[in-house]
Design a protein around this motif. Structure first.
Motif: not given
Length: 160
Positions: A151-152, A44, A155
């Motif tokens: 992206r975090f 991420w 995830q």
């Protein structure tokens, strides 16, 4: 789990800091765990077109960190710092320095607010000067920062 809110970036004229705020649809403990797990960082951290390798990461007071990103053309971009306070799952304080511009260090404080099944992350970055802060913003960091937190969130969703 899904992202609850986009990433807000606050850059006030004439001050040494910037603030990033983001809400995540995950409990605070899960958000903290993802922030502090060296095995998860490459999934991420930073823009997706870069490959991130964790060279060092000791998420504890006095521990250090160093991440190296490689671009498709083979160029490398490294970042490092020292953890000054890691109080899970509430707070992380660390220094951040891009090795491409040595000596321009900022101090980042990440606070995770518990809202039950959601978490508000507030990151305050204090720079040595307004010029350093403005140079960071002018470098295009906003696009990379927004993609990083997207992206975090993805995830986090994969872990549920």
């Amino acid at each position: 789990m899904t992202d609850l809110k986009g990433t807000d970036l606050i850059v006030e004229p004439g001050v040494h800091e910037l603030t990033i705020t983001r809400d995540f649809a995950a409990p605070r403990e899960q958000v903290f765990a993802l922030l502090t797990d060296p095995e998860q960082i490459p999934h991420w951290w930073g823009p997706s077109y870069l490959t991130t390798v964790v060279d060092a990461m000791q998420p504890r007071s006095g521990g250090n960190w160093r991440f190296v990103q490689t671009a498709p053309d083979g160029s490398e971009h490294a970042f490092h710092g020292v953890y000054h306070d890691v109080t899970g799952p509430e707070r992380i304080v660390l220094t951040f320095e891009y090795e491409g511009t040595p000596g321009h260090v900022d101090l980042e404080t990440t606070v995770l607010e518990d809202h039950g099944d959601t978490t508000r992350m507030i990151v305050t970055s204090v720079f040595q000067s307004v010029a350093d802060r403005d140079a960071m913003v002018a470098s295009g960091m906003e696009g990379g920062m927004r993609e990083t937190w997207e992206r975090f969130a993805e995830q986090l969703a994969k872990q549920s």
